[in-house]
Scaffold this motif. Structure first.
Motif, PDB file in Angstrom:
ATOM      1  N   LEU A 123      77.875  39.781  -0.826  1.00  0.00           N
ATOM      2  CA  LEU A 123      77.944  39.858  -2.290  1.00  0.00           C
ATOM      3  C   LEU A 123      77.599  41.282  -2.757  1.00  0.00           C
ATOM      4  O   LEU A 123      78.255  41.853  -3.624  1.00  0.00           O
ATOM      5  CB  LEU A 123      76.951  38.855  -2.899  1.00  0.00           C
ATOM      6  CG  LEU A 123      76.821  38.896  -4.423  1.00  0.00           C
ATOM      7  CD1 LEU A 123      78.111  38.416  -5.096  1.00  0.00           C
ATOM      8  CD2 LEU A 123      75.636  38.053  -4.893  1.00  0.00           C
ATOM      9  N   ILE A 124      76.545  41.826  -2.157  1.00  0.00           N
ATOM     10  CA  ILE A 124      76.123  43.191  -2.526  1.00  0.00           C
ATOM     11  C   ILE A 124      77.252  44.186  -2.209  1.00  0.00           C
ATOM     12  O   ILE A 124      77.557  45.081  -2.990  1.00  0.00           O
ATOM     13  CB  ILE A 124      74.830  43.582  -1.777  1.00  0.00           C
ATOM     14  CG1 ILE A 124      73.707  42.580  -2.089  1.00  0.00           C
ATOM     15  CG2 ILE A 124      74.403  45.008  -2.103  1.00  0.00           C
ATOM     16  CD1 ILE A 124      73.378  42.420  -3.565  1.00  0.00           C
TER      17      ILE A 124
ATOM     18  N   ALA B  30      66.419  38.778  -3.630  1.00  0.00           N
ATOM     19  CA  ALA B  30      66.281  39.413  -2.315  1.00  0.00           C
ATOM     20  C   ALA B  30      67.059  38.670  -1.243  1.00  0.00           C
ATOM     21  O   ALA B  30      67.427  39.250  -0.220  1.00  0.00           O
ATOM     22  CB  ALA B  30      64.803  39.508  -1.937  1.00  0.00           C
ATOM     23  N   ASP B  31      67.318  37.364  -1.480  1.00  0.00           N
ATOM     24  CA  ASP B  31      68.045  36.619  -0.453  1.00  0.00           C
ATOM     25  C   ASP B  31      69.546  36.529  -0.749  1.00  0.00           C
ATOM     26  O   ASP B  31      70.256  35.698  -0.190  1.00  0.00           O
ATOM     27  CB  ASP B  31      67.438  35.223  -0.288  1.00  0.00           C
ATOM     28  CG  ASP B  31      67.563  34.411  -1.573  1.00  0.00           C
ATOM     29  OD1 ASP B  31      67.913  35.006  -2.632  1.00  0.00           O
ATOM     30  OD2 ASP B  31      67.335  33.187  -1.521  1.00  0.00           O
ATOM     31  N   ALA B  32      70.014  37.405  -1.645  1.00  0.00           N
ATOM     32  CA  ALA B  32      71.460  37.444  -1.908  1.00  0.00           C
ATOM     33  C   ALA B  32      72.186  37.967  -0.669  1.00  0.00           C
ATOM     34  O   ALA B  32      71.658  38.802   0.074  1.00  0.00           O
ATOM     35  CB  ALA B  32      71.733  38.354  -3.097  1.00  0.00           C
TER      36      ALA B  32
ATOM     37  N   GLN C 124      72.464  52.715  -7.353  1.00  0.00           N
ATOM     38  CA  GLN C 124      73.031  51.361  -7.236  1.00  0.00           C
ATOM     39  C   GLN C 124      72.031  50.415  -6.574  1.00  0.00           C
ATOM     40  O   GLN C 124      71.947  49.232  -6.928  1.00  0.00           O
ATOM     41  CB  GLN C 124      74.319  51.402  -6.421  1.00  0.00           C
ATOM     42  CG  GLN C 124      75.479  52.056  -7.148  1.00  0.00           C
ATOM     43  CD  GLN C 124      76.751  51.986  -6.334  1.00  0.00           C
ATOM     44  OE1 GLN C 124      77.352  50.924  -6.208  1.00  0.00           O
ATOM     45  NE2 GLN C 124      77.139  53.119  -5.779  1.00  0.00           N
ATOM     46  N   GLU C 125      71.288  50.926  -5.627  1.00  0.00           N
ATOM     47  CA  GLU C 125      70.284  50.087  -4.947  1.00  0.00           C
ATOM     48  C   GLU C 125      69.284  49.533  -5.969  1.00  0.00           C
ATOM     49  O   GLU C 125      68.984  48.334  -5.988  1.00  0.00           O
ATOM     50  CB  GLU C 125      69.544  50.898  -3.875  1.00  0.00           C
ATOM     51  CG  GLU C 125      68.469  50.054  -3.166  1.00  0.00           C
ATOM     52  CD  GLU C 125      67.675  50.837  -2.121  1.00  0.00           C
ATOM     53  OE1 GLU C 125      67.845  52.078  -2.059  1.00  0.00           O
ATOM     54  OE2 GLU C 125      66.880  50.211  -1.413  1.00  0.00           O
ATOM     55  N   LEU C 126      68.788  50.462  -6.809  1.00  0.00           N
ATOM     56  CA  LEU C 126      67.814  50.055  -7.822  1.00  0.00           C
ATOM     57  C   LEU C 126      68.390  48.950  -8.709  1.00  0.00           C
ATOM     58  O   LEU C 126      67.749  47.927  -8.967  1.00  0.00           O
ATOM     59  CB  LEU C 126      67.427  51.256  -8.698  1.00  0.00           C
ATOM     60  CG  LEU C 126      66.477  52.276  -8.097  1.00  0.00           C
ATOM     61  CD1 LEU C 126      66.290  53.437  -9.046  1.00  0.00           C
ATOM     62  CD2 LEU C 126      65.114  51.610  -7.802  1.00  0.00           C
ATOM     63  N   LYS C 127      69.610  49.190  -9.136  1.00  0.00           N
ATOM     64  CA  LYS C 127      70.232  48.238 -10.051  1.00  0.00           C
ATOM     65  C   LYS C 127      70.487  46.896  -9.363  1.00  0.00           C
ATOM     66  O   LYS C 127      70.170  45.812  -9.904  1.00  0.00           O
ATOM     67  CB  LYS C 127      71.550  48.816 -10.573  1.00  0.00           C
ATOM     68  CG  LYS C 127      72.143  47.999 -11.695  1.00  0.00           C
ATOM     69  CD  LYS C 127      73.400  48.641 -12.244  1.00  0.00           C
ATOM     70  CE  LYS C 127      73.989  47.728 -13.317  1.00  0.00           C
ATOM     71  NZ  LYS C 127      75.274  48.226 -13.777  1.00  0.00           N
ATOM     72  N   LEU C 128      71.049  46.969  -8.135  1.00  0.00           N
ATOM     73  CA  LEU C 128      71.390  45.729  -7.428  1.00  0.00           C
ATOM     74  C   LEU C 128      70.136  44.922  -7.072  1.00  0.00           C
ATOM     75  O   LEU C 128      70.125  43.692  -7.166  1.00  0.00           O
ATOM     76  CB  LEU C 128      72.193  46.055  -6.171  1.00  0.00           C
ATOM     77  CG  LEU C 128      73.626  46.545  -6.440  1.00  0.00           C
ATOM     78  CD1 LEU C 128      74.256  47.127  -5.178  1.00  0.00           C
ATOM     79  CD2 LEU C 128      74.484  45.396  -6.969  1.00  0.00           C
ATOM     80  N   ARG C 129      69.087  45.632  -6.697  1.00  0.00           N
ATOM     81  CA  ARG C 129      67.850  44.921  -6.347  1.00  0.00           C
ATOM     82  C   ARG C 129      67.224  44.284  -7.597  1.00  0.00           C
ATOM     83  O   ARG C 129      66.531  43.268  -7.509  1.00  0.00           O
ATOM     84  CB  ARG C 129      66.855  45.859  -5.680  1.00  0.00           C
ATOM     85  CG  ARG C 129      67.234  46.235  -4.251  1.00  0.00           C
ATOM     86  CD  ARG C 129      66.049  46.796  -3.481  1.00  0.00           C
ATOM     87  NE  ARG C 129      66.456  47.428  -2.226  1.00  0.00           N
ATOM     88  CZ  ARG C 129      66.759  46.773  -1.106  1.00  0.00           C
ATOM     89  NH1 ARG C 129      66.722  45.458  -1.087  1.00  0.00           N
ATOM     90  NH2 ARG C 129      67.107  47.430  -0.029  1.00  0.00           N
ATOM     91  N   SER C 130      67.480  44.908  -8.763  1.00  0.00           N
ATOM     92  CA  SER C 130      66.903  44.335  -9.982  1.00  0.00           C
ATOM     93  C   SER C 130      67.734  43.150 -10.484  1.00  0.00           C
ATOM     94  O   SER C 130      67.221  42.254 -11.127  1.00  0.00           O
ATOM     95  CB  SER C 130      66.798  45.404 -11.067  1.00  0.00           C
ATOM     96  OG  SER C 130      68.089  45.764 -11.486  1.00  0.00           O
ATOM     97  N   VAL C 131      69.016  43.162 -10.175  1.00  0.00           N
ATOM     98  CA  VAL C 131      69.904  42.104 -10.685  1.00  0.00           C
ATOM     99  C   VAL C 131      69.956  40.899  -9.724  1.00  0.00           C
ATOM    100  O   VAL C 131      70.021  39.751 -10.145  1.00  0.00           O
ATOM    101  CB  VAL C 131      71.315  42.682 -10.917  1.00  0.00           C
ATOM    102  CG1 VAL C 131      72.319  41.592 -11.218  1.00  0.00           C
ATOM    103  CG2 VAL C 131      71.275  43.699 -12.055  1.00  0.00           C
TER     104      VAL C 131
ATOM    105  N   HIS D 183      67.444  41.793   1.201  1.00  0.00           N
ATOM    106  CA  HIS D 183      66.152  42.401   1.557  1.00  0.00           C
ATOM    107  C   HIS D 183      66.225  43.147   2.878  1.00  0.00           C
ATOM    108  O   HIS D 183      65.451  44.047   3.152  1.00  0.00           O
ATOM    109  CB  HIS D 183      65.037  41.328   1.587  1.00  0.00           C
ATOM    110  CG  HIS D 183      65.273  40.236   2.587  1.00  0.00           C
ATOM    111  ND1 HIS D 183      65.098  40.377   3.933  1.00  0.00           N
ATOM    112  CD2 HIS D 183      65.707  38.953   2.417  1.00  0.00           C
ATOM    113  CE1 HIS D 183      65.407  39.248   4.562  1.00  0.00           C
ATOM    114  NE2 HIS D 183      65.788  38.359   3.642  1.00  0.00           N
ATOM    115  N   SER D 184      67.208  42.751   3.737  1.00  0.00           N
ATOM    116  CA  SER D 184      67.291  43.431   5.041  1.00  0.00           C
ATOM    117  C   SER D 184      68.221  44.650   5.006  1.00  0.00           C
ATOM    118  O   SER D 184      68.356  45.363   5.993  1.00  0.00           O
ATOM    119  CB  SER D 184      67.763  42.445   6.118  1.00  0.00           C
ATOM    120  OG  SER D 184      69.079  42.027   5.802  1.00  0.00           O
ATOM    121  N   LEU D 185      68.891  44.845   3.866  1.00  0.00           N
ATOM    122  CA  LEU D 185      69.852  45.974   3.772  1.00  0.00           C
ATOM    123  C   LEU D 185      69.117  47.284   3.495  1.00  0.00           C
ATOM    124  O   LEU D 185      68.417  47.420   2.489  1.00  0.00           O
ATOM    125  CB  LEU D 185      70.863  45.693   2.657  1.00  0.00           C
ATOM    126  CG  LEU D 185      71.898  46.795   2.381  1.00  0.00           C
ATOM    127  CD1 LEU D 185      72.746  47.091   3.610  1.00  0.00           C
ATOM    128  CD2 LEU D 185      72.787  46.396   1.208  1.00  0.00           C
TER     129      LEU D 185
END
Lengths: 464, 249
Positions: free
Chosen positions: A76-77, A70-72, A60-67, A409-411
């Motif tokens: 939301l995540i 970084a400042d989301a 999920q990290e890979l997918k969320l970081r790609s979608v 980005h900080s998660l």
């Protein structure tokens, strides 16, 4: 003693010559092996599924970081993230599935309100629902008594029906002794079948040959002893094999079907349970109403519980993630008492059912097997507790980030808590479950002097 | 006439089966009325009579299947009603229809009934010998009983009696339904048992067979033993005449 052994030998020879007997024995063993195989496959599938969950948060990290950028917002995540829960099945679950089908071994938890995720299923009385699942416990609880009935229903009357009655009665042996010896021979056969069943199933399921196996075996043998004494009671009062057979089938239906249904009705009547659905609906309605209320209406009860966020400023005129998550939590809080009482009621039902099982050895044995396999209701209630605790742990991890308006980005995904519920490999059984079977056997056993008189009087035998 | 002389003679021998004033009623019907009867070692006592004369009731009283209303039956001096199990150990019984376990062989049936009687001292060789004595060869002995004729099953019954070393043998219509050859062979086997010292009590309708193999014939009517005739005395025709006289009276 030699004569008894010789007669037992003759009984075994007699049984071995009967195709029906051999077929019945083989069928039960095959049914047990198939049940164990299906159960083992089920547990293996579950374990494979659980193992596959290990990398899910990373994926999920890979997918969320790609979608997402970084400042989301972490809020939301968190909305999109799911957190797999894992309930490691005991290998014994392969032999007694219990209520496992009513409670999944894993689920994908979200950071949102817990109640709709955990308590939405209105469970009636899963303790009773556990009866009838095709596993080894089903074979022992339901099929073994039928095997006993098939083997032993004619032990007192078969000689008369074969026209040998007078010849047998002319021998210096009382009918009672003959019947008891025949019952003993059936008992030895059964012990062999049960031993084979449990051993075979243990090997198929890959469980250790330890004290749990011995407990399984002991309980199964105790249960068989109960049915043997029940057969003695019935044949002592029956003049023909067919009447004994019908009475025994009636007893089987009563103990295995009618009494559980009656106990279920008792439990449902005396421990009413509106179900989690109502609480879920109320939670959802309360939460959704929050959209139309002032933010303070949500934040005040939330902050009363979580004072550490009292200084956080919540925008009044627009959507914000801290408010959104607070809305979900307040929804949970709104029905917290209902949920607590719902779970307490479920626990009371499970405990009451265990106590009532004294009236029906089949239920007592099934519940004892479920306990040993950790597929009993109480285990699943503890599993629910562990999910609730995990949900709280997740909030403990995410809320500081969400309320601080942290960004993706900080998660650190690796720091996200993981769930793993692993009850002890095997559970203990409350003494009264075993005692109820012993008591039922003992109560029937009290009638032995009567059975003896009845058997010796009803036939043409007479004692000295 | 013959009866008293016979009773006197058996008292001097060692009697095995003894009935004293033995009576049995079924509600209003008197099945057996004060029967006095003794059968000594090496005697074959045939009970003759019409249906309902009390023959089978007498046999059942000796077997302990039913209890007498008065009097007593004893075997080897032991009261049957008081010691049914012990007296059963002393006797063998062959009913009209010997229906053994069809799924077992003749030898296995013999083994089973010996086990029921508490005799565990025999091995396969012994069983074959018993069966051979009654005319059943090994290949027959190892066949399932369901393939046996009635006569062969009767022989297994005799073999059980032999193996049990019974002091008394009770038979209820054993030759009924047997063909003449088989009935004759059966009679010879009973003769062997008599020679071995077994006391035999046989209920039968077959007057001629009774005269041929019995040492005594007792005529029963309405539950009473109306006359006892030693077969060494009258011939077949005399016996028939005596019997018919009683039946017509």
């Amino acid at each position: 003693m030699k004569a008894v052994l010789r007669r037992l030998h003759c009984e075994f020879r007699h049984a071995a010559r009967s195709r029906a007997v051999v077929m019945a024995l083989v069928l039960v063993v095959v049914a047990g092996a198939v049940a164990a195989h299906l159960g083992a496959a089920d547990v293996a599938d579950t374990q494979r599924d659980l193992a596959a969950l290990d990398g899910e948060i990373d994926a999920q990290e890979l997918k969320l970081r790609s979608v997402h950028r970084a400042d989301a917002d972490v809020g939301l995540i968190g909305y999109f993230l799911t957190f797999p829960t894992k309930h490691e099945p005991s290998p014994w679950a392969a032999l007694s599935a219990g209520v496992s089908s009513a409670f999944p071994y894993s689920q994908h938890l979200r950071l949102l309100g817990l109640v709709p995720q955990l308590d939405s299923e209105a469970t009636g009385s899963p303790g009773i629902a556990s009866l009838g699942r095709f596993d080894l416990s089903f074979v022992i609880v339901f099929l073994v008594p039928l095997l006993i009935i098939a083997l032993a229903h004619d032990i007192a009357t078969r000689d008369d029906e074969l026209g040998i009655g007078s010849l047998v009665a002319a021998q210096p042996l009382s009918t009672f002794q003959l019947v008891v010896e025949r019952l003993f021979a059936v008992g030895i056969l059964l012990a062999g079948v049960i031993g084979l069943l449990v051993g075979l199933a243990a090997a198929i399921a890959g469980v250790k040959f330890d004290h749990t196996l011995a407990t399984w075996l002991g309980l199964a043998l105790l249960y068989a002893a109960f049915w043997l004494v029940a057969v003695l009671a019935v044949v002592a009062g029956s003049k023909t094999s067919i009447s004994a057979l019908l009475r025994l089938i009636g007893l089987w239906i009563t103990l295995c079907i009618v009494v559980p249904a009656v106990l279920n009705a008792i439990v449902l009547t005396f421990f009413p349970l509106p179900g989690g659905v109502l609480a879920t609906v109320e939670q959802r309605q309360f939460m959704n109403a929050g959209w139309d209320k002032a933010k303070a209406a949500t934040m005040e009860p939330f902050l009363a519980r979580r004072t550490e966020y009292a200084d956080v400023s919540i925008p009044q005129e627009r959507f914000s993630w801290p408010w959104y998550y607070a809305m979900h939590e307040v929804g949970d809080q709104q029905v917290a008492e209902q949920i607590a009482s719902h779970r307490a009621q479920l626990e009371r039902r499970a405990q009451t059912l265990e106590r009532l099982s004294a009236l029906a050895p089949p239920i007592a044995l099934q519940l004892a097997f479920d306990r040993l396999a950790r597929t009993d209701m109480l285990t699943y209630l503890r599993h629910g507790d562990s999910i609730a605790a995990y949900h709280e742990e997740l909030k403990g991890f995410f809320y500081p980030l969400i309320f601080a308006e942290a960004k993706l980005h900080s998660l650190r995904f690796t720091d996200i808590p993981r769930h793993h519920y692993s009850p002890p490999k095997t559970g203990t059984i409350p003494g009264f479950l075993a005692l109820s079977i012993v008591a039922a056997t003992g109560i029937l056993g009290l009638g032995i002097p009567w059975f003896r008189r009845r058997l010796n009087r009803s036939s043409i035998h007479h004692d000295d | 006439m013959y009866a008293f002389a016979w009773i006197d003679s058996v008292w001097e021998n060692d009697s095995v089966l003894h009935a004293y004033q033995l009576s049995k009623r079924y509600r209003q019907i008197t099945a057996l009325d004060r029967l006095d009867l003794t059968v000594a070692r090496g005697e074959i006592f045939c009970l003759l009579g019409a249906n309902g004369a009390g023959k089978t009731t007498t046999i059942n009283l000796f077997l302990g299947f039913i209890k007498p209303d008065s009097g007593h039956a004893s075997i080897d001096g032991m009261n049957v009603a008081q010691h049914a199990r012990r007296t059963k150990a002393l006797l063998a019984y062959i009913p009209e229809q010997v229906q053994l376990y069809g799924g077992l062989t003749g030898l296995e049936n013999l083994d089973y009934f010996c086990a029921l009687a508490g005799h565990v001292e025999y091995n396969r060789g012994d069983y074959l010998e018993f069966l051979d004595r009654v005319g059943l060869e090994q290949k027959v002995a190892d066949r399932r009983l369901s393939t046996y004729s009635k006569g062969m099953r009767q022989k297994v019954g005799i073999a059980i009696a032999l193996a049990k070393r019974a002091k008394a043998l009770l038979l209820d219509e054993p030759t009924s339904g047997l063909d003449p050859a088989a009935a004759s062979e059966f009679g010879e086997l009973l003769g062997q048992l008599r020679n071995d010292g077994t006391a035999v009590l046989m209920a039968t309708h077959d007057l001629f067979r009774a005269a041929e193999i019995g040492t005594h014939v007792g005529i029963m009517k309405h539950g009473r033993l109306v006359e006892t005739v030693p077969t060494s005395g009258p011939g077949h025709l005399d016996l028939e005449k005596i019997y018919l006289e009683h039946m017509r009276a």
